[in-house]
Design an enzyme around this catalytic site. Structure first.
Site, PDB file in Angstrom:
ATOM      1  N   GLY A  26       0.829  -1.194   0.000  1.00  0.00           N
ATOM      2  CA  GLY A  26       0.000   0.000   0.000  1.00  0.00           C
ATOM      3  C   GLY A  26       0.867   1.249   0.000  1.00  0.00           C
ATOM      4  O   GLY A  26       1.973   1.234  -0.510  1.00  0.00           O
ATOM      5  N   LEU A  27       0.340   2.299   0.625  1.00  0.00           N
ATOM      6  CA  LEU A  27       1.033   3.575   0.703  1.00  0.00           C
ATOM      7  C   LEU A  27       1.476   4.085  -0.659  1.00  0.00           C
ATOM      8  O   LEU A  27       2.613   4.493  -0.852  1.00  0.00           O
ATOM      9  CB  LEU A  27       2.260   3.468   1.626  1.00  0.00           C
ATOM     10  CG  LEU A  27       1.954   3.237   3.108  1.00  0.00           C
ATOM     11  CD1 LEU A  27       3.240   3.091   3.882  1.00  0.00           C
ATOM     12  CD2 LEU A  27       1.108   4.367   3.657  1.00  0.00           C
ATOM     13  N   CYS A  28       0.574   3.967  -1.622  1.00  0.00           N
ATOM     14  CA  CYS A  28       0.915   4.518  -2.930  1.00  0.00           C
ATOM     15  C   CYS A  28      -0.265   5.328  -3.454  1.00  0.00           C
ATOM     16  O   CYS A  28      -0.642   5.220  -4.612  1.00  0.00           O
ATOM     17  CB  CYS A  28       1.343   3.432  -3.892  1.00  0.00           C
ATOM     18  SG  CYS A  28       0.319   1.973  -3.850  1.00  0.00           S
ATOM     19  N   GLY A  29      -0.857   6.105  -2.586  1.00  0.00           N
ATOM     20  CA  GLY A  29      -1.912   7.010  -3.014  1.00  0.00           C
ATOM     21  C   GLY A  29      -3.139   6.251  -3.485  1.00  0.00           C
ATOM     22  O   GLY A  29      -3.493   5.209  -2.940  1.00  0.00           O
ATOM     23  N   PHE A  87      -3.541   4.628  -6.119  1.00  0.00           N
ATOM     24  CA  PHE A  87      -3.156   3.638  -7.126  1.00  0.00           C
ATOM     25  C   PHE A  87      -4.108   2.442  -7.165  1.00  0.00           C
ATOM     26  O   PHE A  87      -4.700   2.128  -8.198  1.00  0.00           O
ATOM     27  CB  PHE A  87      -1.733   3.172  -6.817  1.00  0.00           C
ATOM     28  CG  PHE A  87      -1.164   2.184  -7.787  1.00  0.00           C
ATOM     29  CD1 PHE A  87      -0.576   2.609  -8.957  1.00  0.00           C
ATOM     30  CD2 PHE A  87      -1.215   0.825  -7.518  1.00  0.00           C
ATOM     31  CE1 PHE A  87      -0.038   1.698  -9.845  1.00  0.00           C
ATOM     32  CE2 PHE A  87      -0.686  -0.090  -8.407  1.00  0.00           C
ATOM     33  CZ  PHE A  87      -0.099   0.345  -9.566  1.00  0.00           C
TER      34      PHE A  87
END
Lengths: 148, 298
Positions: free
Chosen positions: B86-89, B91
């Site tokens: 995760g932690l990719c906006g 996406f």
């Protein structure tokens, strides 16, 4: 790519050589010859549609007076009247091949072939010898050309 | 009023978070560089191969290879490509929204829909929902190689030939630029010909409807060629899609972490300002107390 198809100058062929790693050649050429699965073939502009697999061999193309050589290993060639697309697994331009290393590879492969072993090993050695010989041959073409 | 100590703690905590997001941004930037190089060098081959195959599909009779043959049934499969982490906006959210929309639409048209998901986020998402998951490939993006595409290709082609599904779509994030990803839905199977696509190279167009195989020379023979070319094509396309997604993921993460670092910076500034004001107020108040006390003693 399709959109470049109609911008080819008359009397020329668009040659594109791509490998899974990169686009190696994209140029307007006068003539191409390539090692097809059932024999080498030459292509001039206006060739009929033709699709074949490639074996290990030498790809040669001419732009005006300049001759160019490449080694290609396996893949496909798609020929249309104005465009030749070469999709090779491995391809190298003659000028990118190091002759000494190519020669060393030939010697090594020959040794391995002589040593024998399992059928699969022999087959592998045979293929690498063929590859090495081809690279050497292609690289030497360039050398000769340079001296001439 | 919050105590000075709690404010100090807050500042320290945000600073820590900022350090982490900054590091993640750097890592994503480094990974992006690699992923970007890979996709940019893989694209020409994949596109050329696609053009050749489409060309070929136009001429070869559709019955000559199972991957060209249109199935009669109404079973649709959607291959969803998400990331593992995760932690990719937005996406994954973007992909999954499009995917559910697509599935709902097709289900409403009376088609039987199934999902195969690659990437852990997509697998988790669909497991929690009612759609049928046919196949999962979680955790492949850490060390993405052509083997994965081979794997996927084999599985999918086999199920297609067995009639598990009749058409296959893929939804993935295309890597447009570092700042931009585009959600794309593409039809992968059956392999379709160029057909209405405009601007194909001239001469053979004029032949109009006579799509004779005779106009095309095949070596060795047509069947053998298709047999090697089509599965190869499918694998290469699958690999390209995976690479696109991998690059897009890193780009999205980099942008997201950049934003997070900036936000953390703003937050630190705000809290620090408030902390200093509170501290001064406390000092002023103490002074007033002392002065007031001294005054009273006189």
């Amino acid at each position: 790519m399709a959109e470049t198809g109609h911008t080819v100058p008359s009397g020329k062929l668009l040659l594109e050589v791509v490998t899974p790693d990169k686009l190696l050649v994209s140029e307007y050429v006068d003539q191409v010859s390539a090692p097809g699965a059932e024999g080498d073939f030459g292509v001039l502009p206006g060739h009929c549609h033709f699709l074949t697999t490639l074996r290990i061999g030498e790809l040669h193309y001419r732009i005006g007076e300049a001759e160019h050589y490449m080694s290609v290993l396996w893949g496909f060639v798609d020929v249309t009247p104005r465009k030749v697309t070469v999709l090779a697994e491995i391809a190298e331009k003659a000028e990118d091949i190091d002759v000494d290393r190519a020669h060393a590879a030939v010697v090594k492969a020959e040794e391995r072939l002589e040593r024998g072993g399992l059928p699969s090993e022999v087959e592998e050695a045979r293929v690498s010898l063929e590859k090495a010989r081809l690279r050497e041959k292609v690289a030497e073409r360039l050398k000769k050309q340079g001296h001439a | 009023m919050p105590s000075l100590q709690s404010l100090r703690r807050k500042i320290a905590s945000v600073k820590n978070t900022q350090k982490i997001t900054k590091a993640m941004k750097m890592v994503a930037a480094a990974k992006l560089k690699r992923a970007q190089d890979r996709i940019l060098s893989a694209r020409p081959y994949a596109h050329q191969l696609r053009d050749v195959v489409r060309h070929l599909a136009e001429r070869a009779s559709p019955v000559s290879h199972p991957l060209l043959r249109k199935h009669e049934g109404h079973k649709t499969e959607l291959l969803v490509i998400t990331s593992d982490r995760g932690l990719c906006g937005a996406f994954n959210a973007n992909i999954l929204r499009q995917a559910t929309e697509f599935l709902r639409e097709h289900a409403e048209q009376g088609e039987q829909v199934s999902v195969s998901a690659s990437g852990r986020k997509g697998c988790d998402f669909f497991r929690r929902r009612t759609w049928t998951i046919r196949q999962e490939w979680p955790g492949i993006f850490d060390r993405l190689s052509f083997e994965h595409a081979l794997d996927m290709g084999q599985d999918i082609i086999q199920h297609y030939n067995d009639g598990t599904f009749d058409q296959l779509y893929v939804v993935y994030n295309e890597f447009k630029s570092v700042m931009q990803q585009r959600v794309v839905i593409e039809k992968l199977l059956p392999i379709e010909s160029l057909d209405e696509e405009a601007g194909g190279p001239g001469p053979e167009r004029s032949e109009g409807t006579t799509k004779t195989v005779g106009a095309y020379l095949f070596e060795p023979d047509e069947h053998e060629l298709l047999e090697t070319l089509l599965p190869k094509h499918f694998q290469v396309q699958a690999f390209r899609v995976l690479l696109e997604s991998a690059a897009a993921e890193q780009a999205a993460r980099m942008t997201a972490m950049d934003g997070a670092t900036r936000n953390a910076g703003e937050l630190i500034q705000k809290v620090t300002l408030f902390y200093n004001k509170t501290r001064q107020a406390a000092i002023t108040k103490e002074l007033m107390d002392i002065v007031g006390g001294a005054e009273a003693l006189k």
